[in-house]
Write an enzyme that holds these catalytic residues in place. Structure first.
Site, PDB file in Angstrom:
ATOM      1  N   CYS A   1       0.930  -0.896   0.668  1.00 36.80           N
ATOM      2  CA  CYS A   1      -0.199  -0.302  -0.199  1.00 36.80           C
ATOM      3  C   CYS A   1       1.285   1.189  -0.512  1.00 36.80           C
ATOM      4  CB  CYS A   1      -1.067   0.091   1.370  1.00 36.80           C
ATOM      5  SG  CYS A   1       0.308  -0.534   2.688  1.00 36.80           S
TER       6      CYS A   1
ATOM      7  N   HIS B   1      -2.485   1.064   6.981  1.00 34.09           N
ATOM      8  CA  HIS B   1      -3.204   0.886   5.676  1.00 34.09           C
ATOM      9  C   HIS B   1      -3.231   2.277   4.919  1.00 34.09           C
ATOM     10  CE1 HIS B   1      -4.043  -0.969   1.973  1.00 34.09           C
ATOM     11  NE2 HIS B   1      -5.534  -0.605   2.011  1.00 34.09           N
TER      12      HIS B   1
ATOM     13  N   GLU C   1      -5.872   1.932  -4.391  1.00 32.65           N
ATOM     14  CA  GLU C   1      -5.182   1.275  -3.428  1.00 32.65           C
ATOM     15  C   GLU C   1      -4.106  -0.698  -3.448  1.00 32.65           C
ATOM     16  OE1 GLU C   1      -7.088  -0.640   0.035  1.00 32.65           O
ATOM     17  OE2 GLU C   1      -8.911  -1.602  -1.399  1.00 32.65           O
TER      18      GLU C   1
END
Length: 451
Positions: free
Chosen positions: A363, A413, A425
């Protein structure tokens, strides 16, 4: 000279009359051969359609969040079912072991009964020997070992032999009594041990039966919850898909209305340009060329128009760089300013998916690549990225902002917001870079703005 002069005055009069007629025509009157006026949907209708599309997008986002929560719950229940299934397997193994132990204990009881019968036989044998010894003593009419047994001896040698015989008989008597006592003790001990072993085995068997039943019941309950949750998730998926289709149609409608609006505005602009050209033909020369141009509002205010135009361009660059990696596999630790790289070992889930053998992004690596296109060097760690730029409330997030998710205050994240409730993402091991709806479950309270 008179005739030509008259013709000249007549031509000038005719030209003036023609210009007057042209200038007095209505502005909206189309010329011969001009394109017909396109329909104008109007700002209010476009705004209304856009608001409806935005509302549907919000509903899709809400459904996506509900679906994400439902799928997370489904995952938790799946893990729970697996745990209960393993517990059931354990209970079954324990039950089989308990049953085997119980059978062995019953066999031990049976063997103990056989040994007890043998011990009883030995006790009876020793009892008979003792009875025979006692009976033999009484047959002599006197008590064995008494003084007359020695006085009746005819010689010293006979006396010694009688003494030795009496000693043997006495020891034999004691041996018989000892054997009898030991046989009785062994029988009692064997019976007791066998009974206790059987009782323990039976208790374990009963407990194992109960544990198996409880495990089966817990497993069945978990499976039922899993089925219910899966049905709920399927229902949310269908509802989301239906609403997403409506959203696409609404967006397409808004796009078509915008095209109609632009075509109409272009038509109006063309008409005005034609009218201005016609007017310019009769404008004095000292008013047309070289006339001073009034400064625009932006120029007169001293605003930095260069920077205001650069920010949207930079945002587009960041978003387009992220979009260019759609479909690239997730690799934990992967990604840098130049693109996807080989993942690294984590000793856990990523290794189980073989991330260290894959070329891709995690990420934060995807953010590093996206923002490097505009000269921003981000650290390859979502926690540091959360502190890298300006924090803005989620209600004010806009295209190009970074969104973060936390667990217990720790960032785990990051994703890039691309507008309309959507984000890009690199989600998790086993997945790929994707565009999806913003998930609000666990999201950090602020977006981070770098541009």
């Amino acid at each position: 000279m008179t005739a030509p002069a008259g013709r000249s005055r007549a031509l000038r009069w005719f030209s003036t009359l023609s210009m007057t007629v042209v200038l007095t025509l209505p502005l909206g009157t189309p010329e011969v051969g001009a394109a017909p006026q396109p329909p104008d949907p109007g700002r209010e209708r476009i705004a209304s359609e856009r608001a409806e599309a935005r509302e549907k997008a919000e509903r899709v986002g809400q459904l996506a969040n509900k679906l994400a929560v439902a799928e997370s719950r489904l995952h938790d229940l799946s893990v729970r079912v697996e745990t209960k299934r393993e517990a059931t397997n354990k209970a079954r193994v324990d039950l089989r072991r308990a049953r085997r132990a119980y059978q062995r204990a019953r066999q031990a009881v049976a063997a103990s009964a056989e040994r007890a019968e043998a011990a009883a036989g030995r006790v009876e044998h020793h009892r008979k020997r003792l009875d025979a010894f006692v009976a033999g003593s009484y047959k002599q009419g006197r008590r064995i070992g008494s003084l007359p047994s020695f006085l009746n001896a005819e010689s010293p040698q006979e006396m010694l032999e009688r003494a030795s015989l009496l000693d043997v008989i006495s020891r034999k008597q004691l041996d018989v009594l000892d054997d009898l006592r030991r046989a009785r003790t062994r029988k009692a001990n064997v019976d007791s041990v066998a009974r206790q072993a059987a009782q323990r085995a039976e208790a374990k068997r009963v407990a194992a039966e109960r544990a198996r039943a409880a495990a089966e019941s817990a497993k069945d309950a978990a499976v039922a919850l899993q089925k219910t949750q899966r049905a709920r998730a399927d229902e949310l998926r269908k509802e989301k898909a239906h609403l997403a289709a409506e959203l696409e149609r609404a967006r397409a409608n808004v796009g078509e209305l915008r095209q109609q609006r632009r075509r109409h505005q272009q038509w109006v602009a063309d008409r005005r340009a034609q009218e201005q050209d016609a007017t310019a033909q009769d404008t004095p020369a000292n008013e047309a060329p070289g006339a001073a141009r009034a400064p625009s509002t932006a120029e007169s205010s001293g605003a930095d128009t260069t920077n205001s135009a650069r920010a949207p361009s930079a945002v587009n660059t960041v978003v387009q760089r992220a979009r260019s990696q759609l479909g690239v596999t997730y690799a934990w630790g992967g990604g840098n300013a130049h693109g996807p790289t080989k993942g690294v070992h984590d000793g856990g889930v990523a290794d189980a998916h073989g991330d260290y053998r894959k070329i891709g992004f995690d990420c934060s690596g995807l953010m590093v690549y996206a923002f490097s296109g505009v000269g921003i060097d981000l650290p390859h760690y979502s926690g540091y990225q959360y502190r890298a730029g300006e924090r803005v409330p989620l209600s004010q997030m806009r295209r190009g902002d970074m969104l973060f998710w936390q667990d217990g205050g720790n960032v785990h994240h990051v994703a890039l917001y691309v507008g309309n409730g959507r984000m890009i993402e690199a989600p998790y091991s086993g997945a790929h870079v994707r565009v999806t709806s913003v998930r609000y479950d666990g999201i950090a309270p602020y977006a981070v703005r770098m541009l």
